[in-house]
Every structure is written in C-alpha cells, then in structure tokens.
Design a protein around this motif. Structure first.
Motif, PDB file in Angstrom:
ATOM      1  N   ALA A  40       0.828  -1.205   0.000  1.00 39.81           N
ATOM      2  CA  ALA A  40       0.000   0.000   0.000  1.00 39.81           C
ATOM      3  C   ALA A  40       0.869   1.264   0.000  1.00 39.81           C
ATOM      4  N   THR A  41       1.984   1.208   0.696  1.00 41.21           N
ATOM      5  CA  THR A  41       2.906   2.345   0.693  1.00 41.21           C
ATOM      6  C   THR A  41       3.609   2.469  -0.654  1.00 41.21           C
ATOM      7  N   ALA A  42       4.054   1.331  -1.192  1.00 38.71           N
ATOM      8  CA  ALA A  42       4.771   1.345  -2.464  1.00 38.71           C
ATOM      9  C   ALA A  42       3.889   1.808  -3.621  1.00 38.71           C
ATOM     10  N   ARG A  43       2.567   1.604  -3.501  1.00 39.69           N
ATOM     11  CA  ARG A  43       1.658   1.943  -4.602  1.00 39.69           C
ATOM     12  C   ARG A  43       1.707   3.420  -4.970  1.00 39.69           C
ATOM     13  N   HIS A  44       2.163   4.258  -4.073  1.00 41.41           N
ATOM     14  CA  HIS A  44       2.305   5.676  -4.389  1.00 41.41           C
ATOM     15  C   HIS A  44       3.419   5.912  -5.410  1.00 41.41           C
ATOM     16  N   ASP A  45       4.340   4.934  -5.535  1.00 39.26           N
ATOM     17  CA  ASP A  45       5.508   5.121  -6.389  1.00 39.26           C
ATOM     18  C   ASP A  45       5.588   4.130  -7.546  1.00 39.26           C
ATOM     19  N   VAL A  46       5.165   2.887  -7.311  1.00 38.33           N
ATOM     20  CA  VAL A  46       5.381   1.812  -8.289  1.00 38.33           C
ATOM     21  C   VAL A  46       4.125   0.963  -8.431  1.00 38.33           C
ATOM     22  N   LYS A  47       4.074   0.173  -9.491  1.00 38.13           N
ATOM     23  CA  LYS A  47       3.008  -0.807  -9.679  1.00 38.13           C
ATOM     24  C   LYS A  47       3.502  -2.238  -9.540  1.00 38.13           C
ATOM     25  N   VAL A  48       4.825  -2.424  -9.483  1.00 39.91           N
ATOM     26  CA  VAL A  48       5.431  -3.756  -9.440  1.00 39.91           C
ATOM     27  C   VAL A  48       6.481  -3.794  -8.337  1.00 39.91           C
ATOM     28  N   LEU A  49       6.474  -4.897  -7.554  1.00 39.98           N
ATOM     29  CA  LEU A  49       7.480  -5.122  -6.528  1.00 39.98           C
ATOM     30  C   LEU A  49       8.125  -6.483  -6.731  1.00 39.98           C
ATOM     31  N   LEU A  50       9.444  -6.550  -6.560  1.00 44.89           N
ATOM     32  CA  LEU A  50      10.160  -7.823  -6.546  1.00 44.89           C
ATOM     33  C   LEU A  50      10.266  -8.314  -5.107  1.00 44.89           C
ATOM     34  N   SER A  51      10.318  -9.638  -4.932  1.00 42.63           N
ATOM     35  CA  SER A  51      10.474 -10.201  -3.588  1.00 42.63           C
ATOM     36  C   SER A  51      11.468 -11.360  -3.626  1.00 42.63           C
ATOM     37  N   GLY A  52      11.934 -11.745  -2.440  1.00 44.75           N
ATOM     38  CA  GLY A  52      12.875 -12.862  -2.329  1.00 44.75           C
ATOM     39  C   GLY A  52      12.202 -14.183  -2.033  1.00 44.75           C
ATOM     40  N   GLU A  53      10.880 -14.265  -2.227  1.00 44.16           N
ATOM     41  CA  GLU A  53      10.137 -15.481  -1.908  1.00 44.16           C
ATOM     42  C   GLU A  53      10.649 -16.675  -2.712  1.00 44.16           C
ATOM     43  N   GLY A  54      10.691 -17.839  -2.064  1.00 46.33           N
ATOM     44  CA  GLY A  54      11.044 -19.082  -2.747  1.00 46.33           C
ATOM     45  C   GLY A  54      12.444 -19.576  -2.487  1.00 46.33           C
ATOM     46  N   SER A  55      13.347 -18.714  -2.083  1.00 47.15           N
ATOM     47  CA  SER A  55      14.738 -19.120  -1.879  1.00 47.15           C
ATOM     48  C   SER A  55      14.866 -20.190  -0.806  1.00 47.15           C
ATOM     49  N   ASP A  56      14.145 -20.029   0.313  1.00 42.14           N
ATOM     50  CA  ASP A  56      14.249 -20.999   1.410  1.00 42.14           C
ATOM     51  C   ASP A  56      13.822 -22.389   0.969  1.00 42.14           C
ATOM     52  N   GLU A  57      12.742 -22.481   0.189  1.00 41.98           N
ATOM     53  CA  GLU A  57      12.210 -23.782  -0.221  1.00 41.98           C
ATOM     54  C   GLU A  57      13.030 -24.422  -1.331  1.00 41.98           C
ATOM     55  N   LEU A  58      13.778 -23.639  -2.068  1.00 42.75           N
ATOM     56  CA  LEU A  58      14.627 -24.193  -3.130  1.00 42.75           C
ATOM     57  C   LEU A  58      16.001 -24.592  -2.616  1.00 42.75           C
ATOM     58  N   PHE A  59      16.550 -23.790  -1.707  1.00 38.80           N
ATOM     59  CA  PHE A  59      17.957 -23.933  -1.333  1.00 38.80           C
ATOM     60  C   PHE A  59      18.170 -24.259   0.143  1.00 38.80           C
ATOM     61  N   ALA A  60      17.118 -24.715   0.829  1.00 37.62           N
ATOM     62  CA  ALA A  60      17.222 -25.208   2.208  1.00 37.62           C
ATOM     63  C   ALA A  60      17.570 -24.105   3.201  1.00 37.62           C
ATOM     64  N   GLY A  61      16.706 -23.094   3.269  1.00 35.30           N
ATOM     65  CA  GLY A  61      16.971 -21.974   4.148  1.00 35.30           C
ATOM     66  C   GLY A  61      16.401 -22.083   5.544  1.00 35.30           C
ATOM     67  N   TYR A  62      15.376 -22.932   5.747  1.00 36.58           N
ATOM     68  CA  TYR A  62      14.759 -23.026   7.067  1.00 36.58           C
ATOM     69  C   TYR A  62      15.604 -23.895   8.006  1.00 36.58           C
ATOM     70  N   PRO A  63      15.614 -23.574   9.312  1.00 38.12           N
ATOM     71  CA  PRO A  63      16.373 -24.408  10.258  1.00 38.12           C
ATOM     72  C   PRO A  63      15.946 -25.871  10.245  1.00 38.12           C
ATOM     73  N   LYS A  64      14.692 -26.152   9.924  1.00 36.59           N
ATOM     74  CA  LYS A  64      14.209 -27.534   9.954  1.00 36.59           C
ATOM     75  C   LYS A  64      14.978 -28.446   9.006  1.00 36.59           C
ATOM     76  N   TYR A  65      15.512 -27.880   7.922  1.00 33.00           N
ATOM     77  CA  TYR A  65      16.204 -28.732   6.949  1.00 33.00           C
ATOM     78  C   TYR A  65      17.459 -29.369   7.543  1.00 33.00           C
TER      79      TYR A  65
END
Length: 613
Positions: free
Chosen positions: A345-370
């Motif tokens: 909602a804050t970013a919408r004042h400036d941009v219409k698209v945001l990049l995120s880092g989602e998915g890295s943990d599930e691909l490359f074993a980022g969670y402590p449980k692994y």
C-alpha cells in the motif's frame, strides 16, 4: 496483474450480463485501470486490468486475429518479445496478452510451455466451443473454479464465485488441512464446491460440461548432477541474473521489497544493477528494537536505493485483519500478511510492481528444519504408538521459550513422512487437533507421494509442491493486489527451480549453513554482516499482543455464543489455550492466531454484503 472471471452454462440459459459485471467488479482491486465484460449467449468473460505492459493497448477480453478465440489474461509473460518473434501471426498490439493467445492458438500446451513468467488465464474457443484454463508452473498466480451440472465458472479470487453458490458451506477436508498446515493444499479450498486449478495445469471444459485436466509442468524431482562448488555458484548467479533481468520487464516503475535478509537484499542489489540504479525499496517493522529495518536501511545505502520504512502498530494490525481476510479469501495464515500489505500500500504511491525474495528458502534449504531432515526421518520410523506419547510428554515439559523444540514434537506426531514434513508448519499436533475438534474430526486430504530421494530433498520437494504456492505465494499475490500492486518473485523463475533440483545437496545445506550457494552468490555483491547474519524474518510480537488488548479481542470472538469456534471446536480446549497464554504459562500465539483467523474468515464469508474493500 489483473483479475479474470468467466462463466460457461451447460443448460442453455444465457449468462446474465449484470451478474457477470458484478463478479468482475469484485476484482476491481486487482485491476483498477480498466474493467470490461463480454457475453455471447451461454458464455461470458470479465476482466479488470492493472496496466503493466502495453499500457495504452491490449484491452481485454482480447480476440484473436481470426475472431475464433478470446482471452482474459492475468499475469505477465516476461519473454513475450522472444516468443512473439517465433510466430507468423498478425499481431495488432505491443503487449504480452496477444502473444499468449497466439501461443495457445498455434501450439496449445506446447506454446504455453514456451512462456516464462507468472500467469493464470482463460481462453474461450468459439469454434470448438471449449474453455481452456492455464495456471503458471509454480502457482504464483491464483485461479479458482466451480463446476456444477448447470455451469462452470472461474475467477482469480474465490470471492467472485461466492454469489453463484447460493449458500456457503465450509469444506471439512479443507478445514482439517488448514488446522494441520495453516494452508489448504490445491485443489481444495475452505469453501465446499470451490476448487483451485493446480499449478502447472491446463483444464479444458466443453460446452456439454466435460472437464479434463492435464499437467504441462511439475515440480522437478531432485536429480543432483556432478559439479564443483564454483560451477554451482556460477550457474546460480547466471540463473538469477537472467530471471531478475526479465522480472524488470514493464512499462511502469518497478520496486523491490527489502527486509534486510540475504534473499531480499540479493534480489534488490542485482535488480538495482540490472536497472542501472534508481530502484525504490521498502521495508516493514513492528517498532521492536530487534526488527530488521536497520539492516534493510544499511543495504539500501549500499545500493543507493530510494528507501522507505513502514512501521506497523498493534491497533493498525488489528484493524486491518478483517479487510485483508476478505482479500485473501482465507484466514491470514501468517502475521506477516499484514506487513506485506502495508508495504504494498505504501509502495503503490511510487510503483506498480514489486520484486520479492520469496522461494529461496524452499529451493535452497533456508529453514532451520532442513538441518534436522535426516534425524527427523529416522525418528519417524519409530512406531506411532511409541512416538506420539513420547512427543506429547516432551512438549508438556518444554519451557515456554523452546519454540522450535515444540514445533519438532508436533511434527513427530504425524502419520508418515509426507505428513511429518508438512507438520513443521502445523499450529496443532495430531493429538491437539483431536482434542480441539472432538471425535468427529474431519479427515485429512491425502498427502502427495514423495520421490525416492534423501530426506532433505524430500522435504524441499514437498515444500515446493504445496506450502510455497498454497501459503506464501497466495499471501504475496493477495496482500499486494489488495493495494493494486503486482508482486514478482525472481527465485521462482522455473529455470531457477529446475537448476536447484540439479544442484548437489552440499551446496544447499553445508553443516549448519542453509542456502550456502545463495550466500556465496550474495557474497559477491554484499558484505558479510548481511550475508551471514542469522535468519529472523518478520518479528511480529504476537505473544505479547495476545496478552494485551489483542488477546482480549480474541477471547471475545472465540468464546462468543454463535461463534464459529463454539460451533466447530471444543469450548474447553479453546478456553484452555486462551487462559494458559494470558497467564504466561505457555506461548500459544500461533494456535490462537490460527483460531482467530478462522473465526474472522467465517465472519467475512458469512456476511458477503459487508463491504471489505
């Protein structure tokens, strides 16, 4: 990003244009720039547009050049220029939607498999009298449907389909899955009769109501191939550079989420380099001294981004939950949902698209449980009759601060490996769910089959298969589109996912270091204080909030006569959770959050006339 809806009637009745327009209007937040519908007898399509590519053109529904097919498209095909060049087709627009339509028209599934990006769309074939639905490989974008003897309907969000159901009933298998995993695995939902299109799938619906499904892509089974550490790092860097480069394809400004963790910091840094600077970045905190905002500000200074920090206060947090529950079509499974929305909602004042880092943990074993995958797999081999009481006894004696050990004991009560791996995200153990729901507890949906690979790879495979799309990506899409912002996760380019499946386990998890290969790539562009600091994530002080005014609100909602909790769950079990947490004897914050989320979700679904936008 956009919103799509469609109806195909099998009973000969025409689609009501006003009802179709109302369904489409429900998704206006997904596409505030334009809204259009089209009907032809027993078929109707609707579209709301968030203009990202070919802003002035590509209005939808969009017809093929020969007027044989019409598309409503949600998403982006990042490589649309490359695919466009491969077809001899009389293109009339400069956008990706027409390229997607041409790919389907020329090659069907094979054409769609050419696309790189995130999408969910419907195509009506006027000659074959068939509807085609496609969902992207990883399930970044949602697509729901209802199939009855009289009609088939689809929509980007479940709420647009609710008026077609007459009455709303809770799907018992979906509820059981939610209590076990804080997410409902596709194709299930929490609403009886509504289903999700599975990621990487293509549905075909004929004019007489026959539905068939086929899979054009699936999460790859891990097959590590020999390579040196240096090769693994170089391949990962190249794949991320390619993905981020394509993720910047837009005719509008693009920004990036920046938590200060290694994943978002790497994405923001590489994106800033690819864009030649000028990137806007956004971070959220909860006013706590140990939140990540200072780290995000440090990275922003390094890359020279125009950075904004958003602070979410308890009152604001509480006030937003009903609205965001309506937007998510499900309970807010993570407190971080609220923070993601506030960022968008804050970013919408400036941009219409945001990049995120989602998915890295599930691909490359980022969670402590692994790190515990192998030991956990061995423990699950103990007979359930011995394992379950031992786990329950251990949990009762654990000190309140031993949160991760409590998670482990709940997972150890699961039935089999697949359920055990999924149970790491469970707010309630199997025994606790039984106490909560009583003897008539709904059955769990079957777990997906696990490939014959080592425990670590099995755990990663299962998390990519369901947890990622059914919780994290659903959160990202819904919370950002609630603010009319598109979210793009470069780690989930399917080329990166397929590469991760080929990397040796040692470059994912090395000793106690998860995401080793990602951190090596990050070390090329970021200092050690960012790359190697401990993983923390959004630190929402729920345990403290539930002992204050937020907890009082939860108590009133969950114990009120006529509440969903009183109807579905054992009142004494709920009261015990509330009392133990309030007194400080135990920390039940995630369990109370789960129950409160379900209560608010039921209120929102049961009163669709109440405006939540």
């Amino acid at each position: 990003m956009c919103g799509v809806v469609g109806v195909v009637r099998f009973d000969g009745a025409p689609v009501d244009p006003e009802a179709l327009a109302a369904m489409t209007q429900t998704l206006r937040h997904r596409g505030p720039d334009d809204l259009r519908t089209w009907t032809d007898g027993s078929v109707g399509l609707g579209h709301t547009r968030l203009s990202i590519i070919d802003v002035a053109g590509s209005a939808q529904p969009l017809w093929s050049a020969d007027r044989s097919q019409v598309i409503v498209f949600n998403g982006e095909a990042f490589n649309y220029r490359e695919v466009r060049a491969a077809y001899d087709y009389p293109f009339r627009t400069q956008g990706d939607t027409e390229v997607v339509l041409a790919a389907h028209l020329r090659e069907g599934e094979r054409g769609i498999a050419r696309l790189r990006g995130q999408f969910a769309f419907g195509v009506w074939d006027t000659r074959a009298r068939e509807l085609h639905l496609y969902r992207d490989r990883l399930g970044v974008l949602p697509l729901y449907y209802v199939h009855t003897p009289a009609f088939f309907a689809f929509a980007s969000e479940l709420k647009a389909l609710l008026p077609l159901l007459g009455s709303v009933r809770v799907d018992q298998q979906g509820l059981a899955a939610y209590l076990a995993q804080r997410a409902v695995p596709a194709p299930l939902t929490l609403v009886e009769g509504v289903r999700k299109v599975l990621p990487g799938h293509h549905l075909t619906v004929t004019a007489n109501g026959r539905l068939t499904a086929s899979r054009y892509w699936s999460v790859p089974v891990p097959e590590p191939r020999p390579m040196t550490d240096a090769e693994a790092v170089a391949l990962t860097r190249a794949a991320l550079d390619a993905s981020i480069g394509e993720s910047l394809v837009a005719d509008v400004p693009v920004g990036s989420l920046l938590s200060g963790g290694v994943d978002s910091s790497l994405i923001a840094t590489l994106a800033s380099r690819a864009a030649g600077g000028g990137l806007r970045t956004y971070a959220a905190g909860f006013g706590q001294p140990d939140d990540e905002t200072s780290h995000a500000e440090f990275v922003a200074g390094l890359i020279g981004s125009d950075h904004t920090t958003v602070v979410v206060r308890p009152k604001e947090f509480s006030d937003l939950i009903p609205k965001l529950t309506w937007h998510r079509d499900a309970p807010l499974s993570e407190p971080a949902d609220v923070a993601v929305h506030r960022l968008a909602a804050t970013a919408r004042h400036d941009v219409k698209v945001l990049l995120s880092g989602e998915g890295s943990d599930e691909l490359f074993a980022g969670y402590p449980k692994y790190r515990l995958a192998t030991a956990f797999d061995l423990a699950l081999r103990l007979p359930a009759g011995l394992r379950t009481p031992l786990a329950g006894t251990a949990r009762r004696w654990l000190p309140e601060r031993a949160h991760r050990a409590g998670v482990l004991t709940r997972a150890l009560e699961a039935d089999g490996r697949a359920d055990g791996y999924a149970a790491w995200f469970s707010p309630f153990s199997r025994t606790e769910r039984g106490a909560l729901t009583g003897a008539d507890a709904p059955s769990m949906p079957p777990s997906p089959p696990l490939p014959d690979v080592p425990p670590l790879e099995q755990m990663l495979y299962l998390d990519q298969h369901s947890w990622l799309s059914d919780n994290l990506l659903e959160r990202g899409d819904r919370m950002c589109l609630a603010a009319s912002v598109e979210l793009r996760p470069p780690f989930l380019d399917h080329r990166v996912v397929e590469l991760a499946a080929q990397l040796p386990a040692r470059v994912k998890l090395r000793g106690r270091t998860g995401k080793w290969v990602v951190k090596q790539v990050a070390s090329e562009v970021l200092p050690d204080r960012i790359v190697h600091r401990p993983k923390s994530g959004f630190k929402v002080p729920l345990d403290r909030w539930f002992r204050g005014d937020f907890g009082a609100e939860a108590h009133d909602r969950l114990t009120a006569p006529g509440s969903f909790a009183r109807e579905m769950f054992d009142a004494a079990a709920v009261a015990r959770l509330l009392g133990e947490h309030r007194s400080g004897r135990r920390n039940h914050d995630i369990r109370l959050w789960t129950l409160l989320g379900l209560e608010i979700w039921h209120d929102v679904v049961a009163t669709p006339s109440v405006s939540r936008s």
